[in-house]
Motif scaffolding. Structure first.
Motif, short mmCIF file in Angstrom:
data_model
loop_
_atom_site.label_atom_id
_atom_site.label_comp_id
_atom_site.label_asym_id
_atom_site.label_seq_id
_atom_site.Cartn_x
_atom_site.Cartn_y
_atom_site.Cartn_z
N VAL A 36 49.18 36.25 47.01
CA VAL A 36 49.43 37.81 46.48
C VAL A 36 49.43 37.86 44.85
O VAL A 36 48.99 38.56 44.04
N PRO A 37 50.66 37.02 44.70
CA PRO A 37 50.86 36.84 43.10
C PRO A 37 49.80 36.36 42.23
O PRO A 37 49.62 36.73 41.10
N LEU A 38 48.99 35.30 42.67
CA LEU A 38 47.89 35.01 41.85
C LEU A 38 46.91 35.90 41.99
O LEU A 38 46.28 36.24 40.73
N PHE A 39 46.42 36.55 42.77
CA PHE A 39 45.52 37.90 42.72
C PHE A 39 46.04 38.71 41.71
O PHE A 39 45.02 39.25 41.12
N PHE A 40 47.18 39.07 41.96
CA PHE A 40 47.70 39.99 40.91
C PHE A 40 47.65 39.77 39.59
O PHE A 40 47.10 40.47 38.69
N VAL A 41 47.85 38.25 39.27
CA VAL A 41 47.46 37.86 37.76
C VAL A 41 46.04 37.93 37.73
O VAL A 41 45.63 38.53 36.34
N VAL A 42 45.19 37.23 38.41
CA VAL A 42 43.75 37.11 38.07
C VAL A 42 43.36 38.65 37.93
O VAL A 42 42.52 38.89 37.11
N ILE A 43 43.71 39.76 38.65
CA ILE A 43 43.10 40.98 38.54
C ILE A 43 43.38 41.54 37.21
O ILE A 43 42.74 42.26 36.47
N THR A 44 44.95 41.33 36.73
CA THR A 44 45.45 42.02 35.62
C THR A 44 44.57 41.29 34.56
O THR A 44 44.16 42.02 33.61
N VAL A 45 44.35 39.97 34.48
CA VAL A 45 43.58 39.27 33.31
C VAL A 45 42.31 39.76 33.46
O VAL A 45 41.66 40.35 32.16
N ILE A 46 41.73 39.63 34.55
CA ILE A 46 39.92 40.26 34.57
C ILE A 46 39.98 41.70 34.07
O ILE A 46 39.17 41.87 33.17
N ARG A 47 40.85 42.48 34.48
CA ARG A 47 40.77 43.95 33.79
C ARG A 47 40.84 44.21 32.48
O ARG A 47 40.33 44.69 31.84
N HIS A 48 41.84 43.37 31.97
CA HIS A 48 42.20 43.48 30.48
C HIS A 48 40.93 42.92 29.84
O HIS A 48 40.44 43.70 28.59
N ILE A 49 40.10 41.81 30.28
CA ILE A 49 38.95 41.27 29.63
C ILE A 49 37.90 42.27 29.89
O ILE A 49 37.24 42.54 28.75
N GLY A 79 40.20 52.28 31.85
CA GLY A 79 40.80 51.88 33.07
C GLY A 79 39.95 52.28 34.42
O GLY A 79 39.86 51.46 35.29
N ASP A 80 39.46 53.42 34.30
CA ASP A 80 38.43 53.80 35.39
C ASP A 80 37.01 52.79 35.67
O ASP A 80 36.65 52.63 36.55
N GLY A 81 36.72 52.39 34.43
CA GLY A 81 35.45 51.49 34.35
C GLY A 81 36.04 50.05 35.09
O GLY A 81 35.12 49.60 35.90
N ALA A 82 37.03 49.51 34.54
CA ALA A 82 37.46 48.29 35.07
C ALA A 82 37.85 48.30 36.78
O ALA A 82 37.50 47.66 37.67
N LYS A 83 38.25 49.55 37.14
CA LYS A 83 38.51 49.88 38.56
C LYS A 83 37.39 49.90 39.47
O LYS A 83 37.23 49.32 40.80
N THR A 84 36.53 50.57 38.86
CA THR A 84 35.21 50.86 39.51
C THR A 84 34.43 49.54 39.77
O THR A 84 33.75 49.30 40.92
N ILE A 85 34.71 48.39 38.87
CA ILE A 85 34.06 47.28 38.93
C ILE A 85 34.61 46.57 40.41
O ILE A 85 34.06 45.89 41.09
N TYR A 86 36.16 46.74 40.15
CA TYR A 86 36.72 45.92 41.34
C TYR A 86 36.40 46.78 42.80
O TYR A 86 36.18 45.85 43.79
N TYR A 87 36.26 47.95 42.89
CA TYR A 87 36.04 48.65 44.05
C TYR A 87 34.48 48.18 44.57
O TYR A 87 34.41 48.24 45.57
N ILE A 88 33.63 48.06 43.81
CA ILE A 88 32.10 47.99 43.83
C ILE A 88 32.18 46.47 44.66
O ILE A 88 31.52 46.16 45.53
N LEU A 89 32.95 45.49 43.92
CA LEU A 89 33.01 44.20 44.55
C LEU A 89 33.66 44.05 45.81
O LEU A 89 33.17 43.44 46.80
N THR A 90 34.67 44.71 46.02
CA THR A 90 35.61 44.81 47.29
C THR A 90 34.67 45.58 48.36
O THR A 90 34.92 44.90 49.48
N THR A 91 34.10 46.36 47.98
CA THR A 91 33.17 47.17 49.08
C THR A 91 32.34 46.30 49.52
O THR A 91 31.99 46.17 50.63
N SER A 92 31.22 45.51 48.62
CA SER A 92 30.25 45.02 49.07
C SER A 92 30.82 43.75 49.88
O SER A 92 30.30 43.23 50.93
N LEU A 93 32.00 43.00 49.40
CA LEU A 93 32.37 41.90 50.26
C LEU A 93 33.12 42.16 51.74
O LEU A 93 32.71 41.68 52.59
#
Length: 215
Positions: A36-49, A79-93
């Motif tokens: 969980v902490p690793l996913f938190f860090v990875v998600i935060t970094v990817i969102r910023h990028i 912010g909404d753009g980055a979160k949308t990418i996450y939702y697309i990926l998690t929905t597909s997965l």
């Protein structure tokens, strides 16, 4: 059920076989709380990028408002753009994994199956993986909630994030992960359309905004 959850804590996870997706999911499932902490860090970094490379430039081109309103809309847009990418990926997965379950055990169209043999249920590795990922994501949202500019619904969204984290942990501890997985998958699917709709609103595209709300 609580014991089965607690015995996954404080165990150093094994190596990360990135070349083998199935092995990676299995690795996470062995000690999911550790990830969980690793996913938190990875998600935060990817969102910023994503925000800095793609959605800030996009927002500056699309948002036509002026002054402080423009700054606010650009921040919300990225912010909404980055979160949308996450939702697309998690929905597909999530849905890909759901349909990989053999049809005689698949519970997506037979919800009553989530309770069959409740006390002795075991869960596929991908459910542990997705629970770890989603918990890391909602912890990320909770932290970002105090970093981003405050909105009018600050308190409501704070309660939402805390409640979601509680429900993920509680369903995990009580062995209700089949139900929890379905709820998360359905909510992510709905959020795929929410983000672009809000972005269209910030950009001042009324027809696209209406279309998004209809969807």
């Amino acid at each position: 059920r609580m014991a089965s959850l607690s015995d996954k804590i404080f165990v150093i996870p094994p190596g990360l076989p990135l070349s083998d997706w199935g092995s990676f999911v299995e690795t996470v499932a062995q000690h999911p709380l550790n990830w969980v902490p690793l996913f938190f860090v990875v998600i935060t970094v990817i969102r910023h990028i994503l925000e800095q490379l793609f959605f800030v430039p996009m927002a500056k081109r699309c948002v036509k408002s002026e002054g402080i309103k423009r700054i606010i809309f650009i921040n919300k847009f990225k912010g909404d753009g980055a979160k949308t990418i996450y939702y697309i990926l998690t929905t597909s997965l999530s849905w890909t994994q759901l349909f990989s379950i053999p049809s005689d055990r698949r519970w997506v169209f037979h919800v009553e199956r989530v309770w069959e043999g409740f006390e002795e249920q075991t869960f596929p590795d991908f459910i542990y993986f997705m629970y770890s990922l989603q918990l890391g994501f909602y912890v990320h949202l909770l932290v970002y909630h105090f970093i981003e500019p405050k909105n009018k619904d600050f308190v409501e969204m704070l309660v939402h994030h805390i409640a979601t984290i509680f429900l993920i942990c509680y369903s995990w501890a009580q062995g209700c992960m089949n139900v929890g997985y379905l709820i998360l998958a359905l909510h992510d699917f709905a959020d795929v359309f929410v983000g672009p709709t809000k972005m269209a609103n910030f950009a001042g595209w009324p027809k696209s905004t209406v279309l998004g709300f209809v969807l």
